[in-house]
Write a protein that holds these residues in place. Structure first.
Motif, PDB file in Angstrom:
ATOM      1  N   ILE A  17      23.196  -6.239  -0.316  1.00  0.00           N
ATOM      2  CA  ILE A  17      22.581  -5.350   0.679  1.00  0.00           C
ATOM      3  C   ILE A  17      21.926  -4.169  -0.021  1.00  0.00           C
ATOM      4  N   TYR A  18      22.635  -3.588  -0.998  1.00  0.00           N
ATOM      5  CA  TYR A  18      22.087  -2.461  -1.752  1.00  0.00           C
ATOM      6  C   TYR A  18      20.778  -2.857  -2.443  1.00  0.00           C
ATOM      7  N   LEU A  19      20.790  -3.997  -3.128  1.00  0.00           N
ATOM      8  CA  LEU A  19      19.598  -4.442  -3.860  1.00  0.00           C
ATOM      9  C   LEU A  19      18.444  -4.755  -2.914  1.00  0.00           C
ATOM     10  N   ARG A  20      18.747  -5.376  -1.772  1.00  0.00           N
ATOM     11  CA  ARG A  20      17.717  -5.678  -0.774  1.00  0.00           C
ATOM     12  C   ARG A  20      17.090  -4.377  -0.253  1.00  0.00           C
ATOM     13  N   ASP A  21      17.941  -3.414   0.094  1.00  0.00           N
ATOM     14  CA  ASP A  21      17.446  -2.133   0.602  1.00  0.00           C
ATOM     15  C   ASP A  21      16.646  -1.388  -0.461  1.00  0.00           C
ATOM     16  N   LYS A  22      17.093  -1.460  -1.696  1.00  0.00           N
ATOM     17  CA  LYS A  22      16.382  -0.807  -2.795  1.00  0.00           C
ATOM     18  C   LYS A  22      14.994  -1.416  -2.969  1.00  0.00           C
ATOM     19  N   ARG A  23      14.915  -2.759  -2.930  1.00  0.00           N
ATOM     20  CA  ARG A  23      13.611  -3.425  -3.046  1.00  0.00           C
ATOM     21  C   ARG A  23      12.692  -3.040  -1.893  1.00  0.00           C
ATOM     22  N   ARG A  24      13.230  -3.007  -0.677  1.00  0.00           N
ATOM     23  CA  ARG A  24      12.420  -2.624   0.486  1.00  0.00           C
ATOM     24  C   ARG A  24      11.891  -1.203   0.337  1.00  0.00           C
ATOM     25  N   LYS A  25      12.746  -0.309  -0.119  1.00  0.00           N
ATOM     26  CA  LYS A  25      12.334   1.084  -0.308  1.00  0.00           C
ATOM     27  C   LYS A  25      11.235   1.173  -1.366  1.00  0.00           C
ATOM     28  N   GLU A  26      11.394   0.430  -2.450  1.00  0.00           N
ATOM     29  CA  GLU A  26      10.379   0.428  -3.509  1.00  0.00           C
ATOM     30  C   GLU A  26       9.065  -0.143  -2.994  1.00  0.00           C
ATOM     31  N   GLU A  27       9.127  -1.189  -2.159  1.00  0.00           N
ATOM     32  CA  GLU A  27       7.920  -1.773  -1.579  1.00  0.00           C
ATOM     33  C   GLU A  27       7.216  -0.778  -0.666  1.00  0.00           C
ATOM     34  N   VAL A  28       7.980  -0.061   0.133  1.00  0.00           N
ATOM     35  CA  VAL A  28       7.397   0.954   1.026  1.00  0.00           C
ATOM     36  C   VAL A  28       6.739   2.049   0.210  1.00  0.00           C
ATOM     37  N   GLU A  29       7.421   2.517  -0.840  1.00  0.00           N
ATOM     38  CA  GLU A  29       6.851   3.558  -1.698  1.00  0.00           C
ATOM     39  C   GLU A  29       5.582   3.079  -2.387  1.00  0.00           C
ATOM     40  N   LEU A  30       5.574   1.837  -2.854  1.00  0.00           N
ATOM     41  CA  LEU A  30       4.392   1.271  -3.501  1.00  0.00           C
ATOM     42  C   LEU A  30       3.235   1.177  -2.512  1.00  0.00           C
ATOM     43  N   GLU A  31       3.525   0.747  -1.298  1.00  0.00           N
ATOM     44  CA  GLU A  31       2.497   0.656  -0.259  1.00  0.00           C
ATOM     45  C   GLU A  31       1.921   2.040   0.063  1.00  0.00           C
ATOM     46  N   LYS A  32       2.787   3.059   0.153  1.00  0.00           N
ATOM     47  CA  LYS A  32       2.313   4.424   0.390  1.00  0.00           C
ATOM     48  C   LYS A  32       1.404   4.890  -0.742  1.00  0.00           C
ATOM     49  N   LYS A  33       1.819   4.570  -1.974  1.00  0.00           N
ATOM     50  CA  LYS A  33       1.038   4.975  -3.147  1.00  0.00           C
ATOM     51  C   LYS A  33      -0.333   4.291  -3.125  1.00  0.00           C
ATOM     52  N   LYS A  34      -0.363   3.001  -2.783  1.00  0.00           N
ATOM     53  CA  LYS A  34      -1.631   2.276  -2.719  1.00  0.00           C
ATOM     54  C   LYS A  34      -2.546   2.861  -1.654  1.00  0.00           C
ATOM     55  N   LYS A  35      -1.992   3.189  -0.488  1.00  0.00           N
ATOM     56  CA  LYS A  35      -2.790   3.776   0.585  1.00  0.00           C
ATOM     57  C   LYS A  35      -3.354   5.126   0.166  1.00  0.00           C
ATOM     58  N   LYS A  36      -2.535   5.915  -0.520  1.00  0.00           N
ATOM     59  CA  LYS A  36      -2.977   7.233  -0.974  1.00  0.00           C
ATOM     60  C   LYS A  36      -4.109   7.091  -1.997  1.00  0.00           C
ATOM     61  N   GLU A  37      -3.945   6.154  -2.944  1.00  0.00           N
ATOM     62  CA  GLU A  37      -4.986   5.929  -3.950  1.00  0.00           C
ATOM     63  C   GLU A  37      -6.267   5.421  -3.301  1.00  0.00           C
ATOM     64  N   LYS A  38      -6.136   4.552  -2.312  1.00  0.00           N
ATOM     65  CA  LYS A  38      -7.295   4.027  -1.596  1.00  0.00           C
ATOM     66  C   LYS A  38      -8.029   5.155  -0.874  1.00  0.00           C
ATOM     67  N   GLN A  39      -7.285   6.047  -0.252  1.00  0.00           N
ATOM     68  CA  GLN A  39      -7.883   7.178   0.449  1.00  0.00           C
ATOM     69  C   GLN A  39      -8.577   8.115  -0.543  1.00  0.00           C
ATOM     70  N   LEU A  40      -7.964   8.335  -1.706  1.00  0.00           N
ATOM     71  CA  LEU A  40      -8.598   9.182  -2.725  1.00  0.00           C
ATOM     72  C   LEU A  40      -9.906   8.572  -3.204  1.00  0.00           C
ATOM     73  N   ARG A  41      -9.938   7.244  -3.404  1.00  0.00           N
ATOM     74  CA  ARG A  41     -11.179   6.572  -3.820  1.00  0.00           C
ATOM     75  C   ARG A  41     -12.256   6.721  -2.741  1.00  0.00           C
ATOM     76  N   ARG A  42     -11.866   6.554  -1.482  1.00  0.00           N
ATOM     77  CA  ARG A  42     -12.827   6.722  -0.386  1.00  0.00           C
ATOM     78  C   ARG A  42     -13.391   8.141  -0.387  1.00  0.00           C
ATOM     79  N   ASN A  43     -12.503   9.109  -0.558  1.00  0.00           N
ATOM     80  CA  ASN A  43     -12.950  10.504  -0.573  1.00  0.00           C
ATOM     81  C   ASN A  43     -13.906  10.760  -1.729  1.00  0.00           C
ATOM     82  N   GLU A  44     -13.625  10.157  -2.889  1.00  0.00           N
ATOM     83  CA  GLU A  44     -14.494  10.330  -4.054  1.00  0.00           C
ATOM     84  C   GLU A  44     -15.841   9.667  -3.835  1.00  0.00           C
TER      85      GLU A  44
END
Length: 139
Positions: free
Chosen positions: A96-123
């Motif tokens: 359960i711990y490992l599953r939750d950790k992976r999910r959290k990492e996936e969410v963080e990665l998705e947030k990071k990708k969205k932020k980078e995508k928005q920065l590219r659009r702004n540029e």
């Protein structure tokens, strides 16, 4: 432990808790967090905390004797069943711990990708906006 029969819990020793069926989902049960935090603060470490849990089971229950009929002629069959049960529960919570950790990492990665995508659009849009402002000035 006998949650359905509180009078048995009041006895000095608790019996037949080894293989008692669980109908309640205790995986995210936070009712005892205060109690465990208090014990953790007093014992000042994970190993001493676990020692208190297993000491309780050893002294006040038949956990290490194993479920009725588990001996099969072996003196330590109950203890083996107890160790197997602890390993089973530990593995379940580790998974359960490992599953939750992976999910959290996936969410963080998705947030990071969205932020980078928005920065590219702004540029990409910045030169267009600047060009549009210059045209306004020229007119």
């Amino acid at each position: 432990l006998y949650p359905h029969n509180p009078t048995k819990v009041q006895k000095k020793e608790i019996r037949n808790i080894t293989m008692a069926p669980t109908t309640t989902n205790y995986l995210d049960d936070d009712r005892f967090d205060g109690l465990y935090l208090n014990i953790a603060n007093q014992t000042q470490g994970i190993e001493p905390l676990l020692d208190t849990v297993f000491s309780f089971l050893r002294r006040k229950s038949d956990f290490f004797a194993g479920p009725p009929g588990s001996s099969n002629g072996k003196d330590d069959a109950g203890t083996e069943a107890a160790i197997a049960k602890v390993n089973e529960v530990l593995k379940k919570h580790a998974d359960i711990y490992l599953r939750d950790k992976r999910r959290k990492e996936e969410v963080e990665l998705e947030k990071k990708k969205k932020k980078e995508k928005q920065l590219r659009r702004n540029e990409e849009e910045a030169p267009k906006k600047k060009a549009g402002q210059e045209e306004d000035v020229i007119e």
